[in-house]
Design a protein around this motif. Structure first.
Motif, PDB file in Angstrom:
ATOM      1  N   GLY A 223       0.795  -1.225   0.000  1.00  0.00           N
ATOM      2  CA  GLY A 223       0.000   0.000   0.000  1.00  0.00           C
ATOM      3  C   GLY A 223       0.821   1.265   0.000  1.00  0.00           C
ATOM      4  N   ALA A 224       2.103   1.181  -0.358  1.00  0.00           N
ATOM      5  CA  ALA A 224       2.971   2.359  -0.369  1.00  0.00           C
ATOM      6  C   ALA A 224       2.870   3.097  -1.694  1.00  0.00           C
ATOM      7  N   ASP A 225       3.132   4.393  -1.651  1.00  0.00           N
ATOM      8  CA  ASP A 225       3.195   5.212  -2.862  1.00  0.00           C
ATOM      9  C   ASP A 225       4.575   5.124  -3.514  1.00  0.00           C
ATOM     10  N   GLN A 226       5.597   4.999  -2.674  1.00  0.00           N
ATOM     11  CA  GLN A 226       6.974   4.969  -3.164  1.00  0.00           C
ATOM     12  C   GLN A 226       7.779   3.936  -2.385  1.00  0.00           C
ATOM     13  N   SER A 227       8.912   3.556  -2.959  1.00  0.00           N
ATOM     14  CA  SER A 227       9.818   2.624  -2.288  1.00  0.00           C
ATOM     15  C   SER A 227      11.206   3.244  -2.211  1.00  0.00           C
ATOM     16  N   LEU A 228      11.948   2.867  -1.177  1.00  0.00           N
ATOM     17  CA  LEU A 228      13.323   3.347  -1.030  1.00  0.00           C
ATOM     18  C   LEU A 228      14.217   2.159  -0.672  1.00  0.00           C
ATOM     19  N   ILE A 229      15.279   1.983  -1.443  1.00  0.00           N
ATOM     20  CA  ILE A 229      16.304   1.000  -1.109  1.00  0.00           C
ATOM     21  C   ILE A 229      17.634   1.724  -0.979  1.00  0.00           C
ATOM     22  N   GLY A 230      18.519   1.180  -0.151  1.00  0.00           N
ATOM     23  CA  GLY A 230      19.809   1.816   0.044  1.00  0.00           C
ATOM     24  C   GLY A 230      20.900   0.781   0.220  1.00  0.00           C
ATOM     25  N   VAL A 231      22.115   1.193  -0.029  1.00  0.00           N
ATOM     26  CA  VAL A 231      23.244   0.281   0.068  1.00  0.00           C
ATOM     27  C   VAL A 231      24.439   1.013   0.672  1.00  0.00           C
ATOM     28  N   VAL A 232      25.123   0.307   1.561  1.00  0.00           N
ATOM     29  CA  VAL A 232      26.399   0.772   2.092  1.00  0.00           C
ATOM     30  C   VAL A 232      27.493  -0.043   1.393  1.00  0.00           C
ATOM     31  N   ARG A 233      28.411   0.639   0.712  1.00  0.00           N
ATOM     32  CA  ARG A 233      29.484  -0.052  -0.010  1.00  0.00           C
ATOM     33  C   ARG A 233      30.777   0.068   0.784  1.00  0.00           C
ATOM     34  N   ARG A 234      31.267  -1.066   1.232  1.00  0.00           N
ATOM     35  CA  ARG A 234      32.514  -1.049   1.995  1.00  0.00           C
ATOM     36  C   ARG A 234      33.692  -1.096   1.024  1.00  0.00           C
ATOM     37  N   VAL A 235      34.487  -0.052   1.028  1.00  0.00           N
ATOM     38  CA  VAL A 235      35.667   0.042   0.177  1.00  0.00           C
ATOM     39  C   VAL A 235      36.873  -0.565   0.882  1.00  0.00           C
ATOM     40  N   SER A 236      36.945  -0.331   2.168  1.00  0.00           N
ATOM     41  CA  SER A 236      37.987  -0.940   3.001  1.00  0.00           C
ATOM     42  C   SER A 236      37.398  -1.072   4.395  1.00  0.00           C
ATOM     43  N   ARG A 237      38.174  -1.595   5.330  1.00  0.00           N
ATOM     44  CA  ARG A 237      37.654  -1.780   6.675  1.00  0.00           C
ATOM     45  C   ARG A 237      37.375  -0.456   7.376  1.00  0.00           C
ATOM     46  N   THR A 238      37.877   0.633   6.837  1.00  0.00           N
ATOM     47  CA  THR A 238      37.659   1.935   7.476  1.00  0.00           C
ATOM     48  C   THR A 238      37.058   2.966   6.531  1.00  0.00           C
ATOM     49  N   GLU A 239      36.661   2.531   5.318  1.00  0.00           N
ATOM     50  CA  GLU A 239      36.096   3.478   4.345  1.00  0.00           C
ATOM     51  C   GLU A 239      34.844   2.887   3.705  1.00  0.00           C
ATOM     52  N   TYR A 240      33.869   3.749   3.423  1.00  0.00           N
ATOM     53  CA  TYR A 240      32.645   3.294   2.795  1.00  0.00           C
ATOM     54  C   TYR A 240      32.032   4.424   1.983  1.00  0.00           C
ATOM     55  N   THR A 241      31.121   4.059   1.066  1.00  0.00           N
ATOM     56  CA  THR A 241      30.262   5.036   0.397  1.00  0.00           C
ATOM     57  C   THR A 241      28.825   4.592   0.606  1.00  0.00           C
ATOM     58  N   PHE A 242      27.892   5.510   0.384  1.00  0.00           N
ATOM     59  CA  PHE A 242      26.488   5.229   0.650  1.00  0.00           C
ATOM     60  C   PHE A 242      25.635   5.708  -0.519  1.00  0.00           C
ATOM     61  N   GLY A 243      24.621   4.942  -0.896  1.00  0.00           N
ATOM     62  CA  GLY A 243      23.700   5.357  -1.960  1.00  0.00           C
ATOM     63  C   GLY A 243      22.287   4.892  -1.678  1.00  0.00           C
ATOM     64  N   PHE A 244      21.323   5.580  -2.281  1.00  0.00           N
ATOM     65  CA  PHE A 244      19.919   5.172  -2.135  1.00  0.00           C
ATOM     66  C   PHE A 244      19.170   5.501  -3.420  1.00  0.00           C
ATOM     67  N   GLN A 245      17.984   4.903  -3.565  1.00  0.00           N
ATOM     68  CA  GLN A 245      17.147   5.152  -4.740  1.00  0.00           C
ATOM     69  C   GLN A 245      15.677   5.056  -4.359  1.00  0.00           C
ATOM     70  N   VAL A 246      14.869   6.005  -4.847  1.00  0.00           N
ATOM     71  CA  VAL A 246      13.439   6.034  -4.588  1.00  0.00           C
ATOM     72  C   VAL A 246      12.699   5.827  -5.900  1.00  0.00           C
ATOM     73  N   ARG A 247      11.717   4.921  -5.892  1.00  0.00           N
ATOM     74  CA  ARG A 247      10.903   4.653  -7.086  1.00  0.00           C
ATOM     75  C   ARG A 247       9.426   4.874  -6.797  1.00  0.00           C
ATOM     76  N   ASP A 248       8.689   5.188  -7.855  1.00  0.00           N
ATOM     77  CA  ASP A 248       7.231   5.264  -7.799  1.00  0.00           C
ATOM     78  C   ASP A 248       6.692   3.835  -7.740  1.00  0.00           C
ATOM     79  N   ALA A 249       5.864   3.543  -6.730  1.00  0.00           N
ATOM     80  CA  ALA A 249       5.373   2.182  -6.546  1.00  0.00           C
ATOM     81  C   ALA A 249       4.385   1.755  -7.616  1.00  0.00           C
ATOM     82  N   ARG A 250       3.835   2.674  -8.362  1.00  0.00           N
ATOM     83  CA  ARG A 250       2.889   2.301  -9.436  1.00  0.00           C
ATOM     84  C   ARG A 250       3.588   2.092 -10.757  1.00  0.00           C
TER      85      ARG A 250
END
Length: 294
Positions: A223-250
């Protein structure tokens, strides 16, 4: 003359069909008369005066709601109401009255407005001032966009290091849970989004970041209008990047995305970085777009 009438009718139909009001139906608002209670204990019976003032109050409030033709009043017993306005007024002393007013989003069964107001006086002028103030508050609540129902799925870890430490799996899961919880809390508190409970449904789909948008159908079923997924990318044991994406559920269309693009900190700072990026892109960025242009 007959031809002139035909031309005039055709022009009128064209204008009406192109007008905004014809293109978008007025939003239904249900509102019964407010209740009135006098607990002031005054010896003089003022029932007739109160009934007259309450009738004038309700007539003016209804007139204000329908004035812009964006809204139309419907009977509470009938369907078609997107909002319902309820309220009551109580006189507690000679000079003090209270008005309780609520606006309910019928579809989501949530309160858009729920306030208690006080006003002094019990004459025509005092009631008129109270009505004007309550009317402004009700209209502001009706004009506030309903929050977007957003399914925020659990954030995933993409480990890009040469070797993963199995011993850190438990701590990774803990940090990811903090990221998900922090993002959900920030978006929910913004007022722009209503967070939809995801539950265990998403776990059946595996890694959402690699499923080509399969989260959309899950969000739609929830019953959601939108969805959000996200990912944490580990580059090394002390470094990371982060990303997310939102889509229309219809439609599945991508509505927003963000990526930190920078290698940042350690695993204990995942939550801070994720919340900051999502807040910048989905909350503060939208507020800037909504700001009036001078």
């Amino acid at each position: 003359m007959h031809r002139c009438r035909l031309v005039l009718s055709a022009c009128l139909l064209f204008v009406l069909s192109c007008s905004p009001l014809a293109a978008q139906a007025a939003i239904g608002v249900a509102m019964d008369d407010f209740s009135y209670t006098d607990t002031s204990g005054e010896p003089t019976d003022q029932t007739a005066a109160h009934e007259r003032r309450l009738a004038a109050f309700m007539a003016a409030l209804r007139k204000d709601i329908e004035a812009g033709q964006r809204y139309r009043l419907v009977r509470s017993a009938q369907g078609g109401a997107v909002f319902k306005v309820v309220g009551g007024i109580q006189k507690t002393s000679t000079l003090v009255q209270w008005a309780k007013v609520a606006v309910i989003d019928v579809g989501t069964k949530t309160l858009v407005l729920d306030k208690l107001y006080s006003f002094r006086g019990d004459n025509d002028e005092a009631w008129e001032r109270a009505q004007m103030f309550v009317s402004r508050e009700v209209m502001a609540a009706l004009d506030t966009p309903a929050p977007v129902a957003l399914a925020v799925f659990d954030f995933e870890l993409e480990d890009m290091t040469a070797a993963s430490a199995g011993a850190s799996a438990a701590s990774d899961a803990s940090y990811l849970a903090e990221v998900t919880g922090g993002v959900r809390e920030a978006l929910g508190q913004s007022g722009r989004y209503r967070i939809v409970e995801v539950g265990a449904e998403a776990g059946k789909a595996g890694a959402l970041r690699d499923c080509g948008g399969c989260e959309v159908s899950i969000a739609r079923k929830l019953g959601a209008d939108q969805s959000l997924i996200g990912v944490v990318r580990r580059v090394s044991r002390t470094e990371y990047t982060f990303g997310f994406q939102v889509r229309d559920a219809r439609t599945g269309a991508v509505l927003a995305r963000g990526d930190s693009g920078l290698r940042m900190g350690a695993d204990y700072s995942w939550k801070r970085g994720a919340v900051r990026l999502v807040t910048d892109r989905l909350i503060e960025g939208q507020q800037a777009n909504d700001a009036p242009r001078r």
